[in-house]
Motif scaffolding. Structure first.
Motif, PDB file in Angstrom:
ATOM      1  N   ARG A 164      -2.322  -5.731  -6.759  1.00 58.15           N
ATOM      2  CA  ARG A 164      -2.009  -5.610  -5.386  1.00 58.15           C
ATOM      3  C   ARG A 164      -2.085  -6.953  -4.582  1.00 58.15           C
ATOM      4  O   ARG A 164      -1.049  -7.250  -4.050  1.00 58.15           O
ATOM      5  CB  ARG A 164      -2.505  -4.454  -4.714  1.00 58.15           C
ATOM      6  CG  ARG A 164      -1.994  -4.079  -3.419  1.00 58.15           C
ATOM      7  CD  ARG A 164      -2.935  -3.379  -2.639  1.00 58.15           C
ATOM      8  NE  ARG A 164      -4.157  -3.995  -1.995  1.00 58.15           N
ATOM      9  CZ  ARG A 164      -4.064  -4.708  -1.085  1.00 58.15           C
ATOM     10  NH1 ARG A 164      -2.625  -5.035  -0.305  1.00 58.15           N
ATOM     11  NH2 ARG A 164      -4.907  -5.496  -0.440  1.00 58.15           N
ATOM     12  N   GLU A 165      -3.103  -7.430  -4.505  1.00 57.56           N
ATOM     13  CA  GLU A 165      -3.692  -8.598  -3.936  1.00 57.56           C
ATOM     14  C   GLU A 165      -2.722  -9.759  -4.370  1.00 57.56           C
ATOM     15  O   GLU A 165      -1.972 -10.691  -3.751  1.00 57.56           O
ATOM     16  CB  GLU A 165      -5.064  -9.053  -4.072  1.00 57.56           C
ATOM     17  CG  GLU A 165      -5.978  -8.173  -3.329  1.00 57.56           C
ATOM     18  CD  GLU A 165      -7.413  -8.407  -3.499  1.00 57.56           C
ATOM     19  OE1 GLU A 165      -7.800  -9.093  -4.404  1.00 57.56           O
ATOM     20  OE2 GLU A 165      -8.306  -7.875  -2.931  1.00 57.56           O
ATOM     21  N   ARG A 197       0.390  -1.289  -0.045  1.00 55.28           N
ATOM     22  CA  ARG A 197      -0.064   0.124   0.090  1.00 55.28           C
ATOM     23  C   ARG A 197       0.736   1.245   0.063  1.00 55.28           C
ATOM     24  O   ARG A 197       0.133   2.296   0.079  1.00 55.28           O
ATOM     25  CB  ARG A 197      -0.828   0.062   1.359  1.00 55.28           C
ATOM     26  CG  ARG A 197      -2.062  -1.097   0.879  1.00 55.28           C
ATOM     27  CD  ARG A 197      -2.957  -0.974   2.387  1.00 55.28           C
ATOM     28  NE  ARG A 197      -4.414  -1.692   2.316  1.00 55.28           N
ATOM     29  CZ  ARG A 197      -4.263  -2.921   2.193  1.00 55.28           C
ATOM     30  NH1 ARG A 197      -3.052  -3.702   2.406  1.00 55.28           N
ATOM     31  NH2 ARG A 197      -5.501  -3.564   2.037  1.00 55.28           N
ATOM     32  N   THR A 207      -6.297  -2.809 -10.614  1.00 58.98           N
ATOM     33  CA  THR A 207      -5.213  -2.405  -9.544  1.00 58.98           C
ATOM     34  C   THR A 207      -5.105  -3.112  -8.358  1.00 58.98           C
ATOM     35  O   THR A 207      -4.064  -3.674  -7.968  1.00 58.98           O
ATOM     36  CB  THR A 207      -5.248  -0.853  -9.388  1.00 58.98           C
ATOM     37  OG1 THR A 207      -5.171  -0.003 -10.660  1.00 58.98           O
ATOM     38  CG2 THR A 207      -4.184   0.066  -8.443  1.00 58.98           C
ATOM     39  N   GLU A 208      -6.265  -3.449  -7.788  1.00 56.24           N
ATOM     40  CA  GLU A 208      -6.588  -4.074  -6.439  1.00 56.24           C
ATOM     41  C   GLU A 208      -6.164  -5.642  -6.743  1.00 56.24           C
ATOM     42  O   GLU A 208      -5.413  -6.089  -5.965  1.00 56.24           O
ATOM     43  CB  GLU A 208      -7.886  -3.774  -5.875  1.00 56.24           C
ATOM     44  CG  GLU A 208      -8.168  -4.471  -4.447  1.00 56.24           C
ATOM     45  CD  GLU A 208      -7.254  -3.920  -3.626  1.00 56.24           C
ATOM     46  OE1 GLU A 208      -7.219  -4.625  -2.268  1.00 56.24           O
ATOM     47  OE2 GLU A 208      -6.578  -2.935  -3.642  1.00 56.24           O
TER      48      GLU A 208
END
Length: 792
Positions: A236-237, A204, A232-233
């Motif tokens: 990230r995950e 983050r 995007t999320e």
């Protein structure tokens, strides 16, 4: 003896939806008719524990034999399940197992608990493997302590808790004698939990989030804010998971285990032994579990295990070599032998069964790696798989290189594929040309899978440990002939060449749905998808316009209208200026479609409304219809003939597409505001229907008209339309650009390639000779070409 010992027992099973768990449930219900099963199953978002066992366990073909046997007794299968099976909602990764008070009471009544739940993937994230494989058994005994009950626990572990050792691996605890390297399982748990928090925090940071956003935009292009945010999320995950997977590999390797699975299983044994208190515990350690030898039928398998992906990749020509020691032992054991051993340990009881029982073949009936490879190659030479063109795939001569060499070759292949992909994505490819990128994406996936197989399984094929089965064979000697027949767990009963060639390979090929006959597929996948799209059951068909139904765009439409009354020199100036401006326009369009339309439509400032209305019918006939795809317009008519609603959603201006209204029940187009003097202002009247707005329009229309979104279809060509395609049940990529072609291939969407009619005119600008000099002069006055506008 076994069936009698377990008669009237309540047996709880964790992990019953898995491979071993399903086989356990089937075998106990069929071979131990007097027992009752309590299945601890984690509820999902949509289904409770009872619904899950009926959907995920009892619909499996493992129960076909039991159903046939019940048919002779007259008792329906569903009635027997209701009588003998209880489902309780729980989760071994949650403190207290997540049990309700009622389910705690049910759990407390069990006589035996077979704990087979595990994170069995060799590449599980470290924290997930720790919480399930290490802390899972701890939570079970802590729950039992709280309930003040002491049932017999049979915990399923793995032979690979022995780690990267050579020579004999006895049936002893990892913490015994020279096996103990001094690890404290509590510290390992605390460290993994801290690591999860650290990795989440790093993901983050501003630097990482900007990177994920850039990668999302590279993949999706101008797909719109919500789609880019979701991607995007997801990135990230995925990054967090990758970091934790790599941490698991690194930690396991640093303390002598091949992966996080074996490492956490070893620590789980240690923790269970320490925390069990007065609860009797026996541990069963299988080696590599593969398809059934005989029960419930030869070749039964659920999901693919370790060997299958490697074998099928070889059969498909994707792997030409794999690391391993030719004379080494591949310790494989059929699932029904494992299940029989687990049931025997439960029946014999904690006093007579050994604390640890290994179920393996390597020490008394070894399968050599070269023997396995030779049998696989011989079988696929005789029974080849076939490629998409219906040609047999010739399997190569298998090599036995070092793992490092294979991984380096795959790294080079990955690098070349990635560079080629970047080049293709930078080119303006579309339609059939864009399938090059999709094919490359598929090849990249194949290379990634091969790399993953080598990384995950290479250590296992190089393993030189020999797992002793003395306690297993001592238990075998306790059985009478009847139990030996009904519950065979003797590893020497497997004749490897016969098992490989007549049981295992036919089974995995059948389950893989690989092509096993020559000639092209009659049941073409594209035809199946098209039949689904054109089913009378569909409700709405929504179409994009540009490059979906016509090979034109808003720039061409504007150019046609704007130059209709210009003389030859002015036309030349317009064309030159537009060509010079093309890179800038393209860059704005790639970044955000809505911003591009707002920017470009300002050129309509001062355009006379009456003149546009007069010219629009000819724009439709001379440009839009002339550059249309006949197959696309035919598809619209076919949908209407089937009773489907049809909708056109386009960023083109309303006056340009008004002539298409007879084809559509609804047209949603861009609109410009008008001035009192009868001219357009160049400003948008409403938000242009692009990106996520299109998905909202379709959803709102379906809700208002009582149509089902999941039974609707969307046709589009670009990743900017991804929200619209993802919103419906049946997305169709038409002449897709590079990114969308790759996405459609990956997700299994229907792809259509529609073309202009042969002989169609190619002009973009109207013919000046069609207008008189008076018409060219009318209503324009002075032309201002330098600012991008011609209407003044």
């Amino acid at each position: 003896m076994i069936a009698e010992q377990l008669a009237d027992k309540r047996i709880a099973i964790t992990g019953s939806t898995g491979f071993v768990g399903t086989a356990l449930v089937e075998r106990l219900l069929r071979s131990v008719p007097g027992c009752t099963l309590v299945l601890l199953v984690r509820p999902s978002k949509r289904h409770d524990a009872t619904e899950r066992i009926h959907r995920e366990i009892f619909k499996n073909n493992a129960f076909d034999r039991l159903k046939a046997e019940l048919a002779t007794t007259g008792e329906p299968f569903a009635q027997m399940i209701a009588r003998r099976v209880v489902a309780i909602g729980g989760d071994v990764s949650t403190d207290g197992l997540g049990l309700s008070e009622a389910d705690r009471a049910t759990f407390a009544t069990c006589d035996v608990i077979i704990h087979s739940a595990a994170a069995v993937s060799f590449d599980s994230p470290l924290d997930s493997a720790v919480e399930i494989n290490l802390m899972g058994p701890v939570r079970i005994v802590e729950t039992l302590h709280a309930l003040e009950v002491t049932p017999h626990i049979v915990a399923v572990s793995t032979c690979y808790v022995a780690g990267n050792r050579r020579g004999n691996a006895p049936e002893a605890l990892v913490s015994d004698g020279h096996w103990d390297i001094g690890l404290d399982w509590r510290k390992e748990v605390a460290a993994s939990r801290r690591l999860r928090g650290d990795v989440e925090a790093e993901s983050r940071t501003a630097t990482q989030l900007v990177h994920f956003r850039e990668e999302a935009r590279k993949e999706l292009g101008a797909a719109g804010g919500p789609a880019l945010a979701a991607k995007t999320e997801n990135l990230r995950e995925a990054w967090v998971k990758d970091q934790l997977v790599e941490a698991g590999r690194a930690r396991a390797a640093s303390v002598g285990w091949p992966d996080a699975y074996a490492y956490t299983k070893a620590l789980g044994e240690q923790a269970l032994t320490e925390r069990k208190g007065n609860i009797p515990v026996n541990i069963v350690r299988p080696s590599i579990i593969e398809s059934a030898l005989a029960e419930p039928f030869p070749g039964w398998i659920r999901g693919f295990r370790m060997a299958e992906p490697v074998i099928l990749s070889y059969a498909r020509g994707l792997l030409t070599e794999f690391p391993g020691v030719p004379e080494g032992t591949v310790d494989v054991i059929p699932v029904d032998i494992v299940v029989a051993a687990i049931i025997a340990v439960a029946a014999i009881g904690p006093e007579r069964a050994a604390p640890i029982t290994q179920v393996a073949s390597g020490s008394i009936n070894p399968l050599k790696y070269k023997t396995l490879v030779d049998n696989v190659r011989a079988w696929f030479t005789e029974h080849p798989l076939y490629d998409a063109e219906g040609q047999p795939i010739v399997v190569p001569e298998w090599q036995f290189p070092a793992r490092g060499r294979v991984m380096e070759q795959l790294r080079r292949a990955k690098s070349i594929a990635a560079k080629t992909e970047r080049v293709l994505q930078s080119l303006p490819l579309r339609g059939k040309q864009a399938t090059w990128a999709a094919n490359l994406e598929e090849k990249k996936s194949e290379i990634d899978r091969a790399f993953e197989y080598v990384q995950l399984y290479g250590l296992y094929t190089e393993c030189e440990a020999i797992y002793q089965v003395d306690r297993l064979m001592e238990m075998w000697l306790l059985l009478d002939e009847g139990d030996r027949s009904r519950f065979n767990f003797d590893p020497t009963s497997v004749e490897w060449s016969k098992y490989i060639s007549t049981i295992h390979l036919p089974s995995i090929v059948h389950h893989s749905r690989a092509k096993v006959t020559p000639g092209k597929n009659r049941n073409d996948r594209t035809a199946r998808l098209r039949r689904a799209v054109m089913s009378p059951d569909r409700h709405l068909a929504a179409f994009d316009l540009e490059n979906t139904l016509i090979s034109s765009n808003v720039v061409e439409s504007y150019s046609w209208l704007a130059t209709r009354r210009l003389n030859a020199p002015e036309r030349v100036r317009y064309v030159l200026r537009t060509l010079l401006e093309a890179p800038r326009l393209s860059a704005i369009d790639r970044k955000d479609r809505s911003d591009f339309l707002r920017f470009f439509y300002r050129r309509y400032e001062d355009a006379p409304i009456a003149q546009i209305a007069e010219d629009s019918p000819e724009l439709l006939s001379q440009l839009i219809l002339a550059k249309s795809f006949p197959a696309g317009l035919r598809r619209v008519r076919e949908h209407r003939a089937l009773g489907h609603r049809t909708m056109l959603i386009t960023g083109a201006l309303d006056f340009a597409v008004e002539g298409l209204r007879p084809l559509f029940d609804e047209i949603v187009a861009a609109k410009l505001t008008v001035r009192p003097d009868g001219t357009y202002s160049g400003n948008m009247a409403v938000v242009p229907p692009t990106g996520e707005t299109r998905a909202e329009i379709i959803a709102d229309y379906c809700a208002a008209e009582g149509l089902r979104l999941e039974d609707s279809i969307a046709y589009a060509d670009s990743t900017s339309d991804l929200p619209m395609l993802e919103a419906v049940g049946f997305p169709v990529a038409v002449n897709p650009e590079t990114r969308l072609a790759a996405i459609a291939r990956k997700r299994g969407w229907l792809v259509e390639h529609w073309e202009k009619a042969s002989g169609a005119p190619t002009m973009v600008l109207p013919l000046g000779s069609m207008l008189s000099e008076r018409e060219r002069r009318r209503s324009f006055g002075t032309q201002s070409l330098g600012e991008g506008r011609v209407f003044q």
